[in-house]
Design a protein around this motif. Sequence first.
Motif, mmCIF file in Angstrom:
data_model
loop_
_atom_site.group_PDB
_atom_site.id
_atom_site.type_symbol
_atom_site.label_atom_id
_atom_site.label_comp_id
_atom_site.label_asym_id
_atom_site.label_seq_id
_atom_site.Cartn_x
_atom_site.Cartn_y
_atom_site.Cartn_z
ATOM 1 N N LYS A 46 0.815 -1.225 0.000
ATOM 2 C CA LYS A 46 0.000 0.000 0.000
ATOM 3 C C LYS A 46 0.847 1.271 0.000
ATOM 4 O O LYS A 46 1.706 1.445 0.864
ATOM 5 N N ARG A 54 -6.448 5.416 -3.029
ATOM 6 C CA ARG A 54 -5.197 4.846 -3.538
ATOM 7 C C ARG A 54 -5.431 3.562 -4.314
ATOM 8 O O ARG A 54 -4.729 3.280 -5.284
ATOM 9 N N GLY A 55 -6.416 2.773 -3.865
ATOM 10 C CA GLY A 55 -6.698 1.493 -4.519
ATOM 11 C C GLY A 55 -7.042 1.669 -5.978
ATOM 12 O O GLY A 55 -6.672 0.851 -6.827
ATOM 13 N N GLU A 107 1.096 -5.311 4.129
ATOM 14 C CA GLU A 107 0.163 -5.783 5.147
ATOM 15 C C GLU A 107 -0.309 -7.193 4.808
ATOM 16 O O GLU A 107 -0.426 -7.537 3.628
ATOM 17 N N GLN A 108 -0.597 -7.962 5.848
ATOM 18 C CA GLN A 108 -1.122 -9.302 5.604
ATOM 19 C C GLN A 108 -2.441 -9.187 4.826
ATOM 20 O O GLN A 108 -3.256 -8.309 5.091
ATOM 21 N N LEU A 110 -6.099 -10.137 4.025
ATOM 22 C CA LEU A 110 -7.139 -10.701 4.886
ATOM 23 C C LEU A 110 -8.221 -11.395 4.084
ATOM 24 O O LEU A 110 -8.466 -11.065 2.930
ATOM 25 N N GLU A 115 -17.212 -5.716 3.808
ATOM 26 C CA GLU A 115 -16.545 -4.423 3.953
ATOM 27 C C GLU A 115 -17.564 -3.397 4.430
ATOM 28 O O GLU A 115 -18.584 -3.179 3.787
ATOM 29 N N ASN A 207 -12.228 3.000 6.135
ATOM 30 C CA ASN A 207 -12.984 2.581 4.956
ATOM 31 C C ASN A 207 -12.062 1.780 4.039
ATOM 32 O O ASN A 207 -11.246 2.352 3.354
ATOM 33 N N ASP A 221 -8.241 0.177 6.689
ATOM 34 C CA ASP A 221 -7.691 1.453 6.261
ATOM 35 C C ASP A 221 -7.749 2.373 7.478
ATOM 36 O O ASP A 221 -8.504 2.102 8.422
HETATM 37 P P1 ADP Z 1 -7.808 3.590 -0.374
HETATM 38 O O1 ADP Z 1 -9.011 3.883 0.456
HETATM 39 O O2 ADP Z 1 -6.825 4.703 -0.352
HETATM 40 O O3 ADP Z 1 -8.162 3.143 -1.755
HETATM 41 P P2 ADP Z 1 -7.553 1.137 1.200
HETATM 42 O O4 ADP Z 1 -6.634 0.935 2.314
HETATM 43 O O5 ADP Z 1 -8.990 1.327 1.550
HETATM 44 O O6 ADP Z 1 -7.011 2.350 0.303
HETATM 45 O O7 ADP Z 1 -7.393 -0.111 0.208
HETATM 46 C C1 ADP Z 1 -8.162 -0.255 -0.979
HETATM 47 C C2 ADP Z 1 -8.802 -1.626 -1.044
HETATM 48 O O8 ADP Z 1 -7.805 -2.632 -1.015
HETATM 49 C C3 ADP Z 1 -9.702 -1.929 0.135
HETATM 50 O O9 ADP Z 1 -11.004 -1.468 -0.082
HETATM 51 C C4 ADP Z 1 -9.621 -3.443 0.226
HETATM 52 O O10 ADP Z 1 -10.586 -4.014 -0.623
HETATM 53 C C5 ADP Z 1 -8.246 -3.767 -0.305
HETATM 54 N N1 ADP Z 1 -7.308 -4.029 0.835
HETATM 55 C C6 ADP Z 1 -6.608 -3.107 1.516
HETATM 56 N N2 ADP Z 1 -5.871 -3.661 2.495
HETATM 57 C C7 ADP Z 1 -6.122 -4.994 2.442
HETATM 58 C C8 ADP Z 1 -5.669 -6.151 3.197
HETATM 59 N N3 ADP Z 1 -4.807 -6.014 4.215
HETATM 60 N N4 ADP Z 1 -6.167 -7.354 2.850
HETATM 61 C C9 ADP Z 1 -7.036 -7.487 1.823
HETATM 62 N N5 ADP Z 1 -7.488 -6.466 1.077
HETATM 63 C C10 ADP Z 1 -7.050 -5.225 1.372
#
Ligand code: ADP
Length: 395
Positions: A46, A54-55, A107-108, A110, A115, A207, A221
């Motif tokens: 990330k 960011r996603g 990050e691990q 999950l 959600e 979120n 997040d």
């Molecule tokens: P942003 O809101 O900036 O796009 P997020 O941290 O919400 O960033 O990550 C975007 C998406 O990536 C999340 O909605 C989730 O679906 C997926 N994601 C993020 N971290 C993980 C994780 N540790 N394990 C599985 N999926 C993740």
Amino acid sequence: MKIHEYQGKQLFSASGVPVPKGIVAKTPQEAADAFTKLQGAVAVVKSQVHAGGRGKGTFKEHPEQRGVVLVKSADDARNNAERMLGSTLVTKQTGDVGQKVQTLYVEQGLDIKKELYLAVVVDREVGLPVVIFSSEGGMDIEEVAESHPEKIAREHFDPGMGLLPFQARKLAAAIGLDAAGAKAAESFLPKIAKFFVDHDCSMAEINPLVLTGENKMLALDAKVTFDDNALFRHKDFDALRDLLEEDPSEVRAQAAGLSYVKLEGNIGCLVNGAGLAMSTMDLIKLHGGEPANFLDVGGGANVEQVTEAFRILLADPNVKAVLVNIFGGIMKCDTIVTALLTAYDTVGITVPLVVRLEGTNVELARKMLAESGKKITSATDLTDAAKKVVATLGA
Ligand code: ADP
Ligand code: MG
């Protein structure tokens, strides 16, 4: 003050708010090592920037690369990190200029069952913090608020008492969580509410907040913003500051004790008092101009501060004219003019300068301006000032 996701999660964890395991990486090799250390079949790499989305965001240098990616091996983590580090991520929240990524969080991965969306903010109208909870996680919450307002539940809470268990249950029921989900929420929600109060946040947004296959609730997040007016109570937050993420002119203004916000227009504003600064901006707009900034030099600005204020204004290449609007109350008009004239000489003002003064010692101050021999346009009132400064741009 904003902080990075990984910092928010470290603070969450210290407050007992569950988060996934993660490791900070500053080089591709560190990202690969982090994958190995996490020991999972999948991990998520990330980008750490002070902006959301960011996603879905992509990099200027690598249009195919996303800001958050799932990786399945140490090599995979390294290759993605190579493209991400040092590149510019553009998301819905960074604007077109984007933000350079200097840090990654590995990050691990999950097993996500559901959600959700969770935020704590201050409801200024009610004068209390409020928990906002929704079943529609991972999405743009503004869109949910537009199209499905019924899917968003809210609960105010007393900052002294915290969010009470019945309130957490009410929120869980309102978004249709099952018994296991409600139980997890009853443990999670009061913790984040307490975190919000203890850290003087203006926002703590998660979120998505996820429910795993085992009905564990974790913050996936973390978007945490501290209330700047309470930072004096948290000297330790200084270490969390990332100046690379902040606007350089705003950092400079802060150091000089000025309230400055950079905007897109071309008329620089130097005003004393936040209310006056706002109405000055309104009047500039009303008369067809665009303010380049909000700047409140405060009630007791001295020569150094006014000089620094001019430097900051003029360092912005967009600024084509400056409007000084001062109401001399505690600070007398002649003091401001002395500062103004000193600043004029030291900074070297090359753009048209319109000055409107009112209040204590205004006659003396106007006389000083008139006799200074400098190219300064005087204005009699606010409207006159706004018209004159807009007219200098020859629009
Ligand atoms: P942003 O809101 O900036 O796009 P997020 O941290 O919400 O960033 O990550 C975007 C998406 O990536 C999340 O909605 C989730 O679906 C997926 N994601 C993020 N971290 C993980 C994780 N540790 N394990 C599985 N999926 C993740
Ligand atoms: Mg998110």
